[in-house]
Design a protein around this motif. Structure first.
Motif, PDB file in Angstrom:
ATOM      1  N   LEU A   1      -0.104   9.064  -5.686  1.00 19.73           N
ATOM      2  CA  LEU A   1      -0.193  10.446  -5.203  1.00 19.73           C
ATOM      3  C   LEU A   1       1.038  11.261  -5.546  1.00 19.73           C
ATOM      4  O   LEU A   1       0.986  12.488  -5.569  1.00 19.73           O
ATOM      5  CB  LEU A   1      -0.405  10.464  -3.688  1.00 19.73           C
ATOM      6  CG  LEU A   1      -1.711   9.844  -3.188  1.00 19.73           C
ATOM      7  CD1 LEU A   1      -1.801   9.946  -1.680  1.00 19.73           C
ATOM      8  CD2 LEU A   1      -2.923  10.484  -3.838  1.00 19.73           C
ATOM      9  N   GLY A   2       2.158  10.599  -5.818  1.00 20.92           N
ATOM     10  CA  GLY A   2       3.378  11.324  -6.124  1.00 20.92           C
ATOM     11  C   GLY A   2       3.841  11.137  -7.545  1.00 20.92           C
ATOM     12  O   GLY A   2       4.953  11.519  -7.900  1.00 20.92           O
ATOM     13  N   GLY A   3       2.958  10.550  -8.406  1.00 21.29           N
ATOM     14  CA  GLY A   3       3.346  10.276  -9.783  1.00 21.29           C
ATOM     15  C   GLY A   3       3.448  11.523 -10.621  1.00 21.29           C
ATOM     16  O   GLY A   3       3.022  12.613 -10.247  1.00 21.29           O
TER      17      GLY A   3
ATOM     18  N   LEU B   1       0.823  -1.202   0.000  1.00 17.63           N
ATOM     19  CA  LEU B   1       0.000   0.000   0.000  1.00 17.63           C
ATOM     20  C   LEU B   1       0.859   1.255   0.000  1.00 17.63           C
ATOM     21  O   LEU B   1       0.563   2.234  -0.708  1.00 17.63           O
ATOM     22  CB  LEU B   1      -0.921  -0.013   1.224  1.00 17.63           C
ATOM     23  CG  LEU B   1      -1.920   1.137   1.352  1.00 17.63           C
ATOM     24  CD1 LEU B   1      -2.827   1.217   0.134  1.00 17.63           C
ATOM     25  CD2 LEU B   1      -2.746   0.968   2.626  1.00 17.63           C
ATOM     26  N   GLU B   2       1.952   1.237   0.770  1.00 19.83           N
ATOM     27  CA  GLU B   2       2.845   2.396   0.797  1.00 19.83           C
ATOM     28  C   GLU B   2       3.436   2.659  -0.581  1.00 19.83           C
ATOM     29  O   GLU B   2       3.452   3.814  -1.054  1.00 19.83           O
ATOM     30  CB  GLU B   2       3.953   2.165   1.821  1.00 19.83           C
ATOM     31  CG  GLU B   2       4.941   3.320   1.913  1.00 19.83           C
ATOM     32  CD  GLU B   2       5.948   3.139   3.039  1.00 19.83           C
ATOM     33  OE1 GLU B   2       7.025   3.762   2.950  1.00 19.83           O
ATOM     34  OE2 GLU B   2       5.667   2.400   3.994  1.00 19.83           O
ATOM     35  N   SER B   3       3.914   1.623  -1.247  1.00 22.41           N
ATOM     36  CA  SER B   3       4.470   1.795  -2.592  1.00 22.41           C
ATOM     37  C   SER B   3       3.404   2.290  -3.564  1.00 22.41           C
ATOM     38  O   SER B   3       3.661   3.140  -4.417  1.00 22.41           O
ATOM     39  CB  SER B   3       5.052   0.469  -3.091  1.00 22.41           C
ATOM     40  OG  SER B   3       6.104   0.042  -2.257  1.00 22.41           O
ATOM     41  N   TYR B   4       2.208   1.744  -3.430  1.00 19.56           N
ATOM     42  CA  TYR B   4       1.112   2.109  -4.321  1.00 19.56           C
ATOM     43  C   TYR B   4       0.710   3.571  -4.162  1.00 19.56           C
ATOM     44  O   TYR B   4       0.547   4.308  -5.146  1.00 19.56           O
ATOM     45  CB  TYR B   4      -0.069   1.178  -4.038  1.00 19.56           C
ATOM     46  CG  TYR B   4      -1.237   1.375  -4.961  1.00 19.56           C
ATOM     47  CD1 TYR B   4      -1.090   1.206  -6.330  1.00 19.56           C
ATOM     48  CD2 TYR B   4      -2.494   1.716  -4.462  1.00 19.56           C
ATOM     49  CE1 TYR B   4      -2.163   1.363  -7.185  1.00 19.56           C
ATOM     50  CE2 TYR B   4      -3.566   1.878  -5.307  1.00 19.56           C
ATOM     51  CZ  TYR B   4      -3.405   1.697  -6.674  1.00 19.56           C
ATOM     52  OH  TYR B   4      -4.468   1.864  -7.509  1.00 19.56           O
ATOM     53  N   LEU B   5       0.559   4.023  -2.922  1.00 19.47           N
ATOM     54  CA  LEU B   5       0.180   5.413  -2.681  1.00 19.47           C
ATOM     55  C   LEU B   5       1.273   6.373  -3.120  1.00 19.47           C
ATOM     56  O   LEU B   5       0.991   7.469  -3.615  1.00 19.47           O
ATOM     57  CB  LEU B   5      -0.148   5.614  -1.193  1.00 19.47           C
ATOM     58  CG  LEU B   5      -1.424   4.935  -0.695  1.00 19.47           C
ATOM     59  CD1 LEU B   5      -1.540   5.058   0.817  1.00 19.47           C
ATOM     60  CD2 LEU B   5      -2.656   5.506  -1.366  1.00 19.47           C
TER      61      LEU B   5
ATOM     62  N   ALA C   1      -7.533   4.537 -10.945  1.00 25.37           N
ATOM     63  CA  ALA C   1      -7.430   3.172 -10.423  1.00 25.37           C
ATOM     64  C   ALA C   1      -7.512   3.162  -8.907  1.00 25.37           C
ATOM     65  O   ALA C   1      -8.138   2.297  -8.299  1.00 25.37           O
ATOM     66  CB  ALA C   1      -6.128   2.526 -10.881  1.00 25.37           C
ATOM     67  N   LEU C   2      -6.869   4.148  -8.278  1.00 23.42           N
ATOM     68  CA  LEU C   2      -6.888   4.249  -6.824  1.00 23.42           C
ATOM     69  C   LEU C   2      -8.305   4.428  -6.321  1.00 23.42           C
ATOM     70  O   LEU C   2      -8.747   3.792  -5.359  1.00 23.42           O
ATOM     71  CB  LEU C   2      -6.018   5.433  -6.378  1.00 23.42           C
ATOM     72  CG  LEU C   2      -5.852   5.670  -4.882  1.00 23.42           C
ATOM     73  CD1 LEU C   2      -5.096   4.516  -4.259  1.00 23.42           C
ATOM     74  CD2 LEU C   2      -5.131   6.977  -4.645  1.00 23.42           C
TER      75      LEU C   2
END
Length: 489
Positions: free
Chosen positions: A471-473, A463-467, A484-485
């Motif tokens: 959010l930081g992409g 989840l940390e990697s995903y967020l 997707a989120l």
């Protein structure tokens, strides 16, 4: 990246020895939630007796000092959750909870023996330090001990213990009010809170530290040893160790607030966490939990009947939380929040209309109580468990304590604003107060729809990697990822 099976998927298989151990750890940790619930619920029964004149062994409370005494715990909880978050990151979740049990005891004894409004307010603030600290630390500790398939339900047991503590407070308040002839009965109500505090302190001596906190402190052999106690296979142990090691190696050297200010996606998560706290408190839930007897008395119901009727709050909240724990293993966080807010808006509008247009009498009292119970059913089933679960999931490991503490501290500040102003608003504006709550909840609905991510079905590390990606992409890739989120991919 593939996700683990959704929460609840493995619950049909017999629990392993390791899973039973984690369940026991969760029960011990949620003694803090039980104390939290009792201390927030007991004030509703104690207030009518504390409002008696000093000559009749009360404290002579006025509407203003009612708000001060009630909200002192809440503002103390804001400071407590903020401080506990920092302490939990530095000294560990387990050690922090042991310390909080001692603060609980000090606050309980201080409020039970308080000779004046001033001392009562100060000691309620001290008690709030422990309540807030537990509210920020317990969900994080449980989430870090639980695996991804059991995280939602184990963390949601925190909410179950909160409402269980509130129900215990309501029942004991009613029993003591009915059977006790002592003018100091309110002191007994307050003193009972010492029991869960003692159970928390003793119980935490026999549970291990969080493996994720140990890993964040580079104590990898100890982290692996704890994981072997709480995971069913060596494969799970090594997979989690690899994820934690990878994240630790990838972390920036910055820590604390420097990392927050320097990292846009973490700042976004913090704002989302603060917004969720606003959403949770400006539903008005604690206006009902603290002041239902006063609301019902305004419809013509007597003090004893109002205190007895308040038991319905606790029963409905407890049953709703059981249902919520079942739902949270089967549905996403976002749909539950959105559905809950729609029901909350409806119930607030109906309560305002009932108090404004129905003539005083028994029927009005029962209709008002029905509106309150309708509100609590959906609040405790669809909103409250999801809020505490999100507080345990959203934030990255190296800052989980401080960010959770900050977000929960803001939630307590919003709680304090509601607790302080509600008696004054009800006296000044009457039924229109509930229409204001309904309007605020419409804004909260829009916030959840636009901003809150779906977190279901991933380990904390995934989840940390995903967020971080979503959010930081970059501007090029952020759109599809964010969509997707929101869908809960």
């Amino acid at each position: 990246m593939s996700s683990p099976s959704a929460p609840g998927a493995a619950t049909t298989a017999p629990a392993t020895r390791e899973q039973r151990f984690v369940a026991r750890v969760a029960i011990v940790a949620t003694m803090g939630a039980l104390a939290f619930g009792y201390d927030t619920g007991v004030i509703s029964g104690a207030l009518p007796f504390m409002s008696a004149p000093v000559a009749h062994h009360g404290l002579g409370l006025t509407p203003l000092t009612e708000g001060i005494v009630t909200s002192a715990l809440v503002f103390g909880a804001a400071f407590g959750s903020l401080a506990a978050g920092t302490l939990a990151d530095r000294f560990g979740r387990r050690v922090t909870l042991i310390g909080l049990s001692l603060v609980f005891l000090l606050g309980v004894l201080g409020t039970a023996l308080a000779p004046s409004v001033t001392v009562m307010a100060v000691m309620r603030f001290v008690l709030g330090l422990a309540v807030g600290g537990a509210s920020a630390t317990v969900p994080v500790f449980i989430a870090e001990m639980a695996g991804p398939s059991r995280r939602a339900r184990l963390v949601s047991q925190n909410e179950l213990m909160i409402v269980g503590g509130q129900l215990a407070a309501y029942v004991l308040n009613a029993l003591l009010a009915h059977y006790s002839t002592s003018p100091h009965v309110w002191r007994t109500m307050l003193a009972i809170a010492a029991l869960p505090a003692v159970l928390l302190g003793i119980g935490m001596l026999f549970v291990p530290a969080s493996p994720r906190w140990l890993a964040s402190r580079k104590r990898l052999p100890e982290a692996r040893a704890v994981l072997r106690k709480i995971r069913s296979s060596e494969r799970q142990v090594e997979a989690e160790m690899a994820e934690m090691t990878r994240l630790n190696a990838a972390e920036h050297h910055q820590a604390g607030w420097a990392a927050v200010f320097a990292t846009p996606w973490i700042r976004k998560l913090l704002w989302i966490g603060i917004g969720l706290g606003f959403m949770a408190q400006f539903t008005g839930v604690n206006a009902f939990m603290y002041f239902t007897p006063i609301i019902l008395q305004s419809t013509g119901l007597g003090t004893g009947a109002a205190l007895t009727a308040t038991i319905g709050n606790g029963v409905v909240a407890l049953l709703a939380t059981f249902i919520g724990i079942w739902l949270i293993g089967r549905h996403g966080r976002r749909p539950m929040l959105l559905a809950g807010l729609c029901c909350v808006i409806l119930s607030q509008a109906l309560l305002g209309a009932t108090l404004l247009w129905m003539p005083d009498g028994v029927l009005k009292s029962y209709v008002a109580l029905a509106c309150i119970l309708f509100f609590l059913l959906f609040m405790q089933m669809l909103i409250a468990p999801v809020y505490w679960l999100l507080m345990s999931e959203l934030f990255p490991l190296r800052l989980r304590g401080v960010l959770t503490g900050t977000a929960v501290a803001c939630q307590w500040l919003f709680n304090g604003v509601v607790a302080l102003l509600f008696p004054l608003a009800l006296a000044q504006f009457g039924s229109a107060t509930f229409f204001v709550f309904a309007a605020v909840n419409v804004a909260s609905l829009a916030f959840v729809a636009a901003c809150v991510p779906e977190t279901r079905g991933k380990s904390l590390e995934q989840l940390e990697s995903y967020l971080e990606r979503t959010l930081g992409g970059s501007a090029v890739h952020a759109g599809p990822e964010r969509r997707a989120l929101a869908r809960g991919a």
